[in-house]
Write a protein that holds these residues in place. Structure first.
Motif, PDB file in Angstrom:
ATOM      1  N   CYS A 279      -2.694   9.559  -2.616  1.00 18.91           N
ATOM      2  CA  CYS A 279      -4.128   9.475  -2.894  1.00 18.91           C
ATOM      3  C   CYS A 279      -4.943  10.383  -1.985  1.00 18.91           C
ATOM      4  O   CYS A 279      -4.497  10.799  -0.929  1.00 18.91           O
ATOM      5  N   ASP A 280      -6.169  10.642  -2.441  1.00 15.88           N
ATOM      6  CA  ASP A 280      -7.109  11.495  -1.719  1.00 15.88           C
ATOM      7  C   ASP A 280      -8.121  10.609  -0.993  1.00 15.88           C
ATOM      8  O   ASP A 280      -9.063  10.108  -1.600  1.00 15.88           O
ATOM      9  N   ALA A 281      -7.879  10.394   0.293  1.00 11.65           N
ATOM     10  CA  ALA A 281      -8.792   9.627   1.142  1.00 11.65           C
ATOM     11  C   ALA A 281      -8.646  10.181   2.567  1.00 11.65           C
ATOM     12  O   ALA A 281      -8.024   9.563   3.427  1.00 11.65           O
TER      13      ALA A 281
ATOM     14  N   ASP B  69       0.811  -1.229   0.000  1.00  7.19           N
ATOM     15  CA  ASP B  69       0.000   0.000   0.000  1.00  7.19           C
ATOM     16  C   ASP B  69       0.839   1.271   0.000  1.00  7.19           C
ATOM     17  O   ASP B  69       0.327   2.351   0.320  1.00  7.19           O
TER      18      ASP B  69
ATOM     19  N   THR C 173      -5.695  -4.762  -5.440  1.00  3.01           N
ATOM     20  CA  THR C 173      -6.956  -4.045  -5.232  1.00  3.01           C
ATOM     21  C   THR C 173      -8.141  -4.981  -5.481  1.00  3.01           C
ATOM     22  O   THR C 173      -8.167  -5.701  -6.467  1.00  3.01           O
TER      23      THR C 173
ATOM     24  N   CYS D 102      -5.096  10.329   4.119  1.00  4.22           N
ATOM     25  CA  CYS D 102      -4.442  10.444   2.803  1.00  4.22           C
ATOM     26  C   CYS D 102      -4.856  11.778   2.198  1.00  4.22           C
ATOM     27  O   CYS D 102      -6.037  11.985   1.909  1.00  4.22           O
TER      28      CYS D 102
ATOM     29  N   TYR E 246      -8.289   7.087  -4.812  1.00  6.02           N
ATOM     30  CA  TYR E 246      -7.774   5.990  -3.985  1.00  6.02           C
ATOM     31  C   TYR E 246      -7.680   4.673  -4.750  1.00  6.02           C
ATOM     32  O   TYR E 246      -6.750   3.892  -4.535  1.00  6.02           O
TER      33      TYR E 246
ATOM     34  N   ILE F  10      -0.574   4.831  -1.151  1.00  9.96           N
ATOM     35  CA  ILE F  10      -1.680   5.601  -0.562  1.00  9.96           C
ATOM     36  C   ILE F  10      -1.279   7.036  -0.250  1.00  9.96           C
ATOM     37  O   ILE F  10      -2.125   7.922  -0.202  1.00  9.96           O
TER      38      ILE F  10
ATOM     39  N   SER G 122      -9.341   1.950   7.892  1.00  9.93           N
ATOM     40  CA  SER G 122     -10.198   2.835   8.682  1.00  9.93           C
ATOM     41  C   SER G 122     -10.609   2.221  10.024  1.00  9.93           C
ATOM     42  O   SER G 122     -11.111   2.925  10.895  1.00  9.93           O
TER      43      SER G 122
ATOM     44  N   HIS H 219      -4.233   3.574  -5.931  1.00 11.00           N
ATOM     45  CA  HIS H 219      -3.077   3.483  -5.031  1.00 11.00           C
ATOM     46  C   HIS H 219      -2.141   2.327  -5.366  1.00 11.00           C
ATOM     47  O   HIS H 219      -0.935   2.443  -5.187  1.00 11.00           O
TER      48      HIS H 219
END
Length: 183
Positions: A65-67, A59, A108, A72, A78, A62, A149, A81
């Motif tokens: 990336c936009d998360a 990963d 993924t 992130c 995302y 990440i 998360s 990634h």
């Protein structure tokens, strides 16, 4: 050449960073599960050093990336990634990183087919990104049990399978086949 995963992480992530913590905890969870599978299945003849390194770096992308929910704050979607992480490793380490870069770009979902990418209009190159080697499959499988998360939870096989449904039924079928092989 043996790749030192910690030095690669240090290269891309700041020392005192919430995202780095998330990456390290999640990646360690995935690495430990992959190593448990290797121990349970010596007949697979998995290289445990490779498994650990690839799981710790799967990963790495990440960071770009936009998360925001998982700290992130990059600009890329995302879903990209894995491909981004593969490019980062290839640029940093060259040919030596190719087998680990393949793990990045193929983990993924339970892998993505060109049909999935085109059909879902995903911002990825129109090609298959499916785990092919046993090591790629083991890491992809192990990854499905842990969310960035909810670092404190391990999903059951059923929960992991349900979370894959958004990528299509073929991925769920691949995951269930891996569960039969690796559990």
């Amino acid at each position: 050449m043996q790749i030192n995963y910690q030095s690669v992480i240090d290269h891309f992530y700041k020392e005192d960073d919430a995202l780095r913590h998330i990456l390290l905890v999640h990646s360690r969870q995935v690495a430990d599960k992959a190593l448990q599978i290797a121990l349970r299945h010596p007949e697979l003849q998995l290289d445990t050093d490779f498994l650990e390194t690839a799981a710790m770096l799967h990963d790495i992308g990440i960071v770009r990336c936009d998360a925001p929910g998982i700290q992130c704050f990059g600009t890329e979607p995302y879903i990209c990634h894995g491909r981004i992480g593969a490019e980062m490793l290839r640029n940093l380490l060259g040919k030596e990183a190719e087998s680990i870069a393949r793990v990045c770009e193929r983990h993924t979902g339970a892998g993505l087919t060109e049909k999935d990418i085109v059909g879902q209009d995903l911002p990825l190159p129109h090609q298959d990104f499916l785990p092919e080697t046993i090591a790629e499959q083991v890491i992809c499988y192990a990854d499905k049990f842990y969310s960035k998360s909810h670092l404190e939870r391990e999903k059951t096989v059923e929960q992991a399978a349900r979370s894959l449904a958004k990528f299509g039924s073929e991925g769920v079928e691949r995951f269930r086949k891996w569960a039969q092989m690796f559990e």
